[in-house]
Design a protein around this motif. Structure first.
Motif, mmCIF file in Angstrom:
data_model
loop_
_atom_site.group_PDB
_atom_site.id
_atom_site.type_symbol
_atom_site.label_atom_id
_atom_site.label_comp_id
_atom_site.label_asym_id
_atom_site.label_seq_id
_atom_site.Cartn_x
_atom_site.Cartn_y
_atom_site.Cartn_z
ATOM 1 N N SER A 97 43.728 -19.133 10.860
ATOM 2 C CA SER A 97 44.710 -18.207 11.427
ATOM 3 C C SER A 97 44.061 -16.896 11.858
ATOM 4 O O SER A 97 44.347 -16.370 12.940
ATOM 5 C CB SER A 97 45.816 -17.928 10.409
ATOM 6 O OG SER A 97 46.537 -19.095 10.113
ATOM 7 N N ASN B 198 52.721 -11.768 14.827
ATOM 8 C CA ASN B 198 51.649 -12.744 14.582
ATOM 9 C C ASN B 198 51.153 -12.671 13.143
ATOM 10 O O ASN B 198 50.798 -13.698 12.550
ATOM 11 C CB ASN B 198 50.479 -12.507 15.544
ATOM 12 C CG ASN B 198 50.792 -12.947 16.961
ATOM 13 O OD1 ASN B 198 51.625 -13.816 17.165
ATOM 14 N ND2 ASN B 198 50.128 -12.358 17.933
ATOM 15 N N GLN C 31 52.917 -14.741 10.777
ATOM 16 C CA GLN C 31 52.727 -16.182 10.941
ATOM 17 C C GLN C 31 51.299 -16.615 10.592
ATOM 18 O O GLN C 31 50.886 -17.719 10.942
ATOM 19 C CB GLN C 31 53.029 -16.573 12.403
ATOM 20 C CG GLN C 31 54.449 -16.307 12.836
ATOM 21 C CD GLN C 31 55.444 -17.207 12.138
ATOM 22 O OE1 GLN C 31 55.164 -18.384 11.912
ATOM 23 N NE2 GLN C 31 56.597 -16.671 11.780
ATOM 24 N N ASN D 267 50.976 -19.848 8.900
ATOM 25 C CA ASN D 267 51.670 -20.959 9.569
ATOM 26 C C ASN D 267 50.814 -21.513 10.702
ATOM 27 O O ASN D 267 51.090 -21.277 11.873
ATOM 28 C CB ASN D 267 53.026 -20.502 10.119
ATOM 29 C CG ASN D 267 54.072 -20.385 9.041
ATOM 30 O OD1 ASN D 267 53.860 -20.801 7.910
ATOM 31 N ND2 ASN D 267 55.204 -19.799 9.369
ATOM 32 N N SER E 129 50.245 -26.705 6.104
ATOM 33 C CA SER E 129 51.263 -27.503 6.779
ATOM 34 C C SER E 129 50.946 -28.999 6.718
ATOM 35 O O SER E 129 51.838 -29.821 6.493
ATOM 36 C CB SER E 129 51.409 -27.053 8.235
ATOM 37 O OG SER E 129 50.173 -27.137 8.920
ATOM 38 N N ASN F 201 54.159 -20.567 0.849
ATOM 39 C CA ASN F 201 53.604 -20.191 2.148
ATOM 40 C C ASN F 201 54.509 -19.194 2.866
ATOM 41 O O ASN F 201 54.040 -18.202 3.439
ATOM 42 C CB ASN F 201 53.428 -21.454 2.993
ATOM 43 C CG ASN F 201 52.662 -21.202 4.272
ATOM 44 O OD1 ASN F 201 51.677 -20.471 4.269
ATOM 45 N ND2 ASN F 201 53.104 -21.797 5.354
ATOM 46 N N SER F 202 55.820 -19.419 2.829
ATOM 47 C CA SER F 202 56.775 -18.532 3.493
ATOM 48 C C SER F 202 56.802 -17.150 2.840
ATOM 49 O O SER F 202 56.915 -16.129 3.531
ATOM 50 C CB SER F 202 58.172 -19.155 3.455
ATOM 51 O OG SER F 202 58.196 -20.389 4.141
ATOM 52 N N ASN G 47 53.787 -15.199 3.971
ATOM 53 C CA ASN G 47 53.999 -14.721 5.339
ATOM 54 C C ASN G 47 54.923 -13.512 5.368
ATOM 55 O O ASN G 47 54.695 -12.557 6.119
ATOM 56 C CB ASN G 47 54.588 -15.841 6.196
ATOM 57 C CG ASN G 47 53.548 -16.831 6.671
ATOM 58 O OD1 ASN G 47 52.398 -16.467 6.895
ATOM 59 N ND2 ASN G 47 53.927 -18.073 6.817
#
Length: 301
Positions: free
Chosen positions: A80, A226, A229, A232, A254, A277-278, A281
């Motif tokens: 990322s 960004n 994310q 993600n 993911s 993960n969320s 973020n």
């Protein structure tokens, strides 16, 4: 309350317009949030979401103690950050370059060529990448052979995976992402350019002192979004590019959630990983927004 009702009655057409979007958000975004509770339960299909046994943070603890935990986190974050480092400035540079073009035909041709890859589906894009990098028929192999370099199967080299992923993303999305910056440049006051010309500023100086500051508010907002994310990484492209040889460098959160949840039918564990993960973020979004608000006049809130 009465004032609010009067406003609704007065502008009912406007509220009617936003009603479909509001219903969509409620049905597909907010209602499914009730299912997040399976991350804290030993979910069994026969018992359902509400009837499954509550086990607290067990799935989170199990994930943190897995040998693969740090590898998945490292792969996700590095991929990322690499994408952000290379992909974020690319549309800004393209927009600045297009803004300097005076030949309208050539400018539209460049925009068309750079914008077109965005409409290629992920499956087709990965197929193109595989063909380009094929050790037998790929033009990369033929080009390397022409210049005397040894041919390599790049997709079987874990150290090349991130670079291939990021550069193909730049090729596919830079033209599309530059549109918003081109629109921002179109709103710059022409008198600023005229004043800069009178003062003897070169084209490069006008770009640095007029164009870039005009893009900064837009760039900061997109950077904040960004940053929210970062964890993600796109599942489809990573999963399609993944193979048994490069999985050590390509396994991200993911793809791991997919394998554990849908393939392995471990729904509660995969929900816990996805929730973790969320949350990461969300925290990154809050931190970056705070830093942006402290250091500039632009932020989401």
């Amino acid at each position: 309350m009465s004032i609010a009702l009067r406003m609704v009655k007065k502008n009912w057409q406007l509220y009617l317009i936003i009603l479909p979007s509001l219903v969509y958000l409620i049905i597909f975004k907010y209602v499914p949030m009730a299912g997040v509770q399976i991350a804290f339960k030993n979910y069994m299909v026969t018992k359902g979401i509400w009837g499954s046994d509550w086990i607290g943070f067990k799935h989170f603890v199990d994930f943190f103690h897995l040998p693969i935990f740090w590898r998945v986190i490292k792969n996700t974050s590095l991929l990322s950050l690499y994408s952000l480092l290379i992909g974020f400035p690319a549309p800004i540079i393209l927009a600045l370059a297009l803004n300097e073009l005076k030949n309208g035909v050539f400018k539209r041709a460049v925009q068309l060529v750079t914008f077109a890859p965005y409409f290629i589906s992920t499956v087709i894009m990965v197929s193109i990448i595989m063909l380009f990098l094929s050790p037998q028929l790929g033009f990369i192999h033929l080009l390397a052979d022409k210049f005397g370099f040894p041919a390599e199967n790049i997709m079987s080299k874990p150290e090349y995976f991130k670079t291939v992923y990021v550069l193909s993303d730049v090729w596919q999305f830079t033209g599309y992402a530059s549109v918003i910056y081109i629109a921002a440049l179109a709103g710059v006051d022409p008198h600023l350019y005229e004043a800069a010309k009178v003062d003897g500023a070169s084209r490069f100086q006008r770009m640095i002192h007029i164009d870039l500051p005009s893009l900064m508010p837009t760039a900061v907002i997109l950077l904040i979004l960004n940053a929210g994310q970062i964890m993600n990484v796109g599942f489809e492209k990573v999963y399609l590019m993944q193979n048994a040889i490069n999985v050590g460098a390509s396994e991200v959160i993911s793809t791991y959630v997919y394998k554990m949840g849908l393939v392995g039918a471990n729904f509660s564990f995969s929900a816990a990983v996805g929730l973790f993960n969320s949350i990461v973020n969300l925290l990154l979004l809050i931190v970056v927004n705070y830093v942006a608000r402290k250091n500039s006049e632009t932020s989401l809130w």
